[in-house]
Write a protein that holds these residues in place. Structure first.
Motif, PDB file in Angstrom:
ATOM      1  N   ALA A 137      58.097  71.350   3.253  1.00  0.00           N
ATOM      2  CA  ALA A 137      58.909  70.279   2.682  1.00  0.00           C
ATOM      3  C   ALA A 137      58.431  68.923   3.156  1.00  0.00           C
ATOM      4  O   ALA A 137      58.417  67.966   2.400  1.00  0.00           O
ATOM      5  CB  ALA A 137      60.377  70.482   3.032  1.00  0.00           C
ATOM      6  N   VAL A 146      55.290  68.057   1.238  1.00  0.00           N
ATOM      7  CA  VAL A 146      55.570  67.783  -0.171  1.00  0.00           C
ATOM      8  C   VAL A 146      56.256  66.436  -0.327  1.00  0.00           C
ATOM      9  O   VAL A 146      55.926  65.649  -1.192  1.00  0.00           O
ATOM     10  CB  VAL A 146      56.440  68.904  -0.782  1.00  0.00           C
ATOM     11  CG1 VAL A 146      56.893  68.517  -2.180  1.00  0.00           C
ATOM     12  CG2 VAL A 146      55.657  70.195  -0.822  1.00  0.00           C
ATOM     13  N   LEU A 179      54.516  78.985  -6.291  1.00  0.00           N
ATOM     14  CA  LEU A 179      55.028  78.463  -7.560  1.00  0.00           C
ATOM     15  C   LEU A 179      55.748  79.550  -8.346  1.00  0.00           C
ATOM     16  O   LEU A 179      56.828  79.316  -8.900  1.00  0.00           O
ATOM     17  CB  LEU A 179      53.903  77.856  -8.397  1.00  0.00           C
ATOM     18  CG  LEU A 179      54.321  77.294  -9.753  1.00  0.00           C
ATOM     19  CD1 LEU A 179      55.344  76.171  -9.594  1.00  0.00           C
ATOM     20  CD2 LEU A 179      53.098  76.805 -10.514  1.00  0.00           C
ATOM     21  N   THR A 206      57.239  82.109  -7.144  1.00  0.00           N
ATOM     22  CA  THR A 206      58.486  82.429  -6.437  1.00  0.00           C
ATOM     23  C   THR A 206      59.573  81.391  -6.685  1.00  0.00           C
ATOM     24  O   THR A 206      60.719  81.741  -6.967  1.00  0.00           O
ATOM     25  CB  THR A 206      58.225  82.560  -4.924  1.00  0.00           C
ATOM     26  OG1 THR A 206      57.264  83.601  -4.722  1.00  0.00           O
ATOM     27  CG2 THR A 206      59.497  82.877  -4.168  1.00  0.00           C
ATOM     28  N   VAL A 207      59.230  80.113  -6.589  1.00  0.00           N
ATOM     29  CA  VAL A 207      60.252  79.070  -6.743  1.00  0.00           C
ATOM     30  C   VAL A 207      60.477  78.706  -8.205  1.00  0.00           C
ATOM     31  O   VAL A 207      61.517  78.170  -8.549  1.00  0.00           O
ATOM     32  CB  VAL A 207      59.931  77.807  -5.919  1.00  0.00           C
ATOM     33  CG1 VAL A 207      59.825  78.146  -4.446  1.00  0.00           C
ATOM     34  CG2 VAL A 207      58.695  77.095  -6.412  1.00  0.00           C
ATOM     35  N   ALA A 240      60.713  75.203 -12.566  1.00  0.00           N
ATOM     36  CA  ALA A 240      61.725  74.147 -12.439  1.00  0.00           C
ATOM     37  C   ALA A 240      61.531  73.313 -11.173  1.00  0.00           C
ATOM     38  O   ALA A 240      61.976  72.166 -11.114  1.00  0.00           O
ATOM     39  CB  ALA A 240      63.125  74.767 -12.440  1.00  0.00           C
ATOM     40  N   ARG A 241      60.824  73.864 -10.201  1.00  0.00           N
ATOM     41  CA  ARG A 241      60.604  73.134  -8.946  1.00  0.00           C
ATOM     42  C   ARG A 241      59.180  72.579  -8.836  1.00  0.00           C
ATOM     43  O   ARG A 241      58.742  72.196  -7.762  1.00  0.00           O
ATOM     44  CB  ARG A 241      60.935  74.042  -7.769  1.00  0.00           C
ATOM     45  CG  ARG A 241      62.437  74.381  -7.804  1.00  0.00           C
ATOM     46  CD  ARG A 241      62.940  75.086  -6.618  1.00  0.00           C
ATOM     47  NE  ARG A 241      62.808  74.284  -5.410  1.00  0.00           N
ATOM     48  CZ  ARG A 241      63.046  74.779  -4.205  1.00  0.00           C
ATOM     49  NH1 ARG A 241      63.432  76.028  -4.057  1.00  0.00           N
ATOM     50  NH2 ARG A 241      62.896  74.021  -3.141  1.00  0.00           N
ATOM     51  N   TRP A 242      58.474  72.528  -9.954  1.00  0.00           N
ATOM     52  CA  TRP A 242      57.118  71.976  -9.975  1.00  0.00           C
ATOM     53  C   TRP A 242      57.087  70.562  -9.416  1.00  0.00           C
ATOM     54  O   TRP A 242      56.154  70.192  -8.711  1.00  0.00           O
ATOM     55  CB  TRP A 242      56.551  72.015 -11.386  1.00  0.00           C
ATOM     56  CG  TRP A 242      55.264  71.257 -11.533  1.00  0.00           C
ATOM     57  CD1 TRP A 242      55.076  70.103 -12.225  1.00  0.00           C
ATOM     58  CD2 TRP A 242      53.988  71.589 -10.971  1.00  0.00           C
ATOM     59  NE1 TRP A 242      53.769  69.705 -12.145  1.00  0.00           N
ATOM     60  CE2 TRP A 242      53.072  70.596 -11.362  1.00  0.00           C
ATOM     61  CE3 TRP A 242      53.534  72.620 -10.156  1.00  0.00           C
ATOM     62  CZ2 TRP A 242      51.735  70.610 -10.989  1.00  0.00           C
ATOM     63  CZ3 TRP A 242      52.195  72.640  -9.774  1.00  0.00           C
ATOM     64  CH2 TRP A 242      51.315  71.643 -10.189  1.00  0.00           C
ATOM     65  N   ASP A 243      58.099  69.763  -9.717  1.00  0.00           N
ATOM     66  CA  ASP A 243      58.126  68.384  -9.216  1.00  0.00           C
ATOM     67  C   ASP A 243      58.041  68.323  -7.697  1.00  0.00           C
ATOM     68  O   ASP A 243      57.469  67.382  -7.153  1.00  0.00           O
ATOM     69  CB  ASP A 243      59.388  67.661  -9.686  1.00  0.00           C
ATOM     70  CG  ASP A 243      59.345  67.327 -11.168  1.00  0.00           C
ATOM     71  OD1 ASP A 243      58.246  67.343 -11.749  1.00  0.00           O
ATOM     72  OD2 ASP A 243      60.412  67.065 -11.738  1.00  0.00           O
ATOM     73  N   GLU A 244      58.568  69.318  -7.026  1.00  0.00           N
ATOM     74  CA  GLU A 244      58.521  69.359  -5.563  1.00  0.00           C
ATOM     75  C   GLU A 244      57.143  69.778  -5.056  1.00  0.00           C
ATOM     76  O   GLU A 244      56.786  69.477  -3.918  1.00  0.00           O
ATOM     77  CB  GLU A 244      59.571  70.324  -5.023  1.00  0.00           C
ATOM     78  CG  GLU A 244      60.998  69.922  -5.340  1.00  0.00           C
ATOM     79  CD  GLU A 244      61.980  70.986  -4.928  1.00  0.00           C
ATOM     80  OE1 GLU A 244      61.933  71.416  -3.753  1.00  0.00           O
ATOM     81  OE2 GLU A 244      62.796  71.399  -5.773  1.00  0.00           O
ATOM     82  N   LEU A 245      56.402  70.481  -5.871  1.00  0.00           N
ATOM     83  CA  LEU A 245      55.099  71.014  -5.461  1.00  0.00           C
ATOM     84  C   LEU A 245      53.916  70.220  -6.004  1.00  0.00           C
ATOM     85  O   LEU A 245      52.798  70.365  -5.518  1.00  0.00           O
ATOM     86  CB  LEU A 245      54.974  72.469  -5.922  1.00  0.00           C
ATOM     87  CG  LEU A 245      55.995  73.447  -5.348  1.00  0.00           C
ATOM     88  CD1 LEU A 245      55.845  74.800  -6.012  1.00  0.00           C
ATOM     89  CD2 LEU A 245      55.840  73.555  -3.845  1.00  0.00           C
ATOM     90  N   ARG A 246      54.167  69.402  -7.000  1.00  0.00           N
ATOM     91  CA  ARG A 246      53.100  68.691  -7.709  1.00  0.00           C
ATOM     92  C   ARG A 246      52.156  67.937  -6.775  1.00  0.00           C
ATOM     93  O   ARG A 246      50.935  68.085  -6.853  1.00  0.00           O
ATOM     94  CB  ARG A 246      53.687  67.716  -8.724  1.00  0.00           C
ATOM     95  CG  ARG A 246      52.620  66.858  -9.410  1.00  0.00           C
ATOM     96  CD  ARG A 246      53.186  65.727 -10.239  1.00  0.00           C
ATOM     97  NE  ARG A 246      53.959  66.222 -11.347  1.00  0.00           N
ATOM     98  CZ  ARG A 246      55.269  66.006 -11.492  1.00  0.00           C
ATOM     99  NH1 ARG A 246      55.934  65.312 -10.609  1.00  0.00           N
ATOM    100  NH2 ARG A 246      55.897  66.476 -12.545  1.00  0.00           N
TER     101      ARG A 246
END
Length: 100
Positions: A2, A5, A31, A33-34, A37-43
């Motif tokens: 976190a 990221v 990706l 797993t999460v 929808a959580r791509w913004d957190e991983l981008r």
């Protein structure tokens, strides 16, 4: 993760080469797993890894680009991953072969 990221200065942290390569290798599983929808957190982490100075990190990502694209929706693939694809296709041969 976190912290890496969320931090805009994540590139300054420069974890060692093996850690970045392991992150690149595990990225598709994270990706998946999460979820998309959580791509913004991983981008940001993905884009930093895709521009990494170490060939092994970029090579690892190039071989999994299709898996990332499979999880994300078409619009995200076209707007964000197409640039990564183009960078990989113009990179060293060992990276190009991953996206071919």
């Amino acid at each position: 993760m976190a912290t890496m990221v969320a931090s805009p200065d994540a590139a300054d942290a420069q974890p060692d080469n093996d850690m970045r390569r392991h992150c690149a290798f595990q990225f598709p599983a994270v990706l998946l797993t999460v979820g998309a929808a959580r791509w913004d957190e991983l981008r940001m982490s993905y884009l930093l890894l895709a521009r990494d100075s170490e060939t092994a990190v970029r090579r690892t990502l190039s071989f999994s680009l299709h898996e990332i694209a499979h999880v994300l929706d078409t619009q995200v693939v076209e707007t964000e991953l197409l640039d990564v694809f183009e960078a990989f296709i113009h990179d060293a041969e060992e990276i190009r072969v991953g996206v071919i």
